[in-house]
Enzyme design. Structure first.
Site, PDB file in Angstrom:
ATOM      1  N   HIS A 116       0.854  -1.111  -0.066  1.00 18.25           N
ATOM      2  CA  HIS A 116      -0.034   0.002  -0.009  1.00 18.25           C
ATOM      3  C   HIS A 116       0.902   1.301   0.072  1.00 18.25           C
ATOM      4  CE1 HIS A 116      -3.620  -2.505   2.039  1.00 18.25           C
ATOM      5  NE2 HIS A 116      -3.339  -2.615   0.353  1.00 18.25           N
ATOM      6  N   ASN A 215      -3.297 -12.754  15.428  1.00 15.94           N
ATOM      7  CA  ASN A 215      -4.030 -11.708  15.585  1.00 15.94           C
ATOM      8  C   ASN A 215      -5.089 -11.571  16.672  1.00 15.94           C
ATOM      9  OD1 ASN A 215      -4.927  -9.396  13.717  1.00 15.94           O
ATOM     10  ND2 ASN A 215      -6.940 -10.125  13.836  1.00 15.94           N
TER      11      ASN A 215
END
Length: 244
Positions: A116, A215
């Site tokens: 990104h 996570n």
């Protein structure tokens, strides 16, 4: 449980780390999509989309002025340092990251695919001249206006991927290449909600690799993972370091 992850990393080489916003929250950087994340307070289509930038670049830069200062003041945390150390020891072959904060680089990781983009530079929308972060910050500190190109005075845009914008040329090809060659894809701090990055676990599995996830909260690949650790990134990866 981290010892099981350490065993997977040892036994299924090469290991590629795929990181998202959750690896940087321990550095004081908010994530995006949690109830307390950035998009809970700021409409991304108003402050982080290509159309918004074209309509009101000063408004978008008012958001990125604050964001850049936050990111440059943040320091790599235990998780970033653990990933870099795993790479140094030969256990991690590459890092594919959705983050723009450059903290993997500052922690010492060498082979990084920034899907990104990053805050490292900004590019003139007229002549395509690139300006380094130092120059951008100098302009942001001196004026409330959008930073301008030193060559043609065109408006600079951060070299981060906005909503409605294509990824940088070749970046997903690089990501696919390292993932397809991996024996283990280690997902850290990503809910795997944003494509095409969210499809990388499936790509890894299609090429014979396992997927392990660290996570806090569910991800779209939990059911297919060989291991899922509901732990903070720093705690989990530091424990892995002690076990590999």
């Amino acid at each position: 449980m981290p010892d099981r992850l350490a065993a997977l990393i040892r036994e299924h080489q090469p290991c590629v780390a795929l990181t998202g916003a959750g690896i940087s929250t321990e550095s004081g950087i908010p994530d995006f999509r949690s109830p307390t994340g950035i998009w809970a307070e700021v409409d991304p289509m108003e402050y982080a989309s290509l159309s918004a930038f074209r309509r009101h670049p000063e408004k978008v830069w008012s958001f990125y002025r604050r964001r850049i200062e936050m990111l440059t003041q943040a320091e790599p945390n235990q998780a970033h340092h653990a990933v870099a150390e795993l790479e140094r020891r030969g256990f991690v072959s590459a890092v594919v990251t959705q983050n723009i904060d450059m903290l993997h680089e500052r922690a010492g990781s060498q082979r990084i695919v920034e899907v990104h983009g990053s805050i490292r530079s900004a590019t003139c929308q007229d002549c395509r001249e690139a300006a380094p972060l130092r120059v951008v910050r100098e302009q942001l500190g001196a004026s409330d206006a959008a930073p301008r190109c030193s060559r043609c005075s065109g408006i600079l845009k951060p070299d981060v991927v906005f909503f409605e914008e294509m990824l940088p040329p070749g970046v997903m090809e690089r990501a696919y290449a390292v993932v397809e060659a991996s024996g283990l894809l280690l997902v850290v701090g990503s809910a795997l909600e944003v494509y095409p990055v969210a499809g990388l676990p499936q790509t890894a599995q299609e090429h014979g690799a396992l997927v392990a996830i660290v996570n806090l909260g569910p991800t779209s690949a939990d059911n297919a993972a060989a291991l899922k650790l509901e732990l903070g990134a720093g705690e989990a990866l530091q424990a892995v370091l002690a076990s590999v």
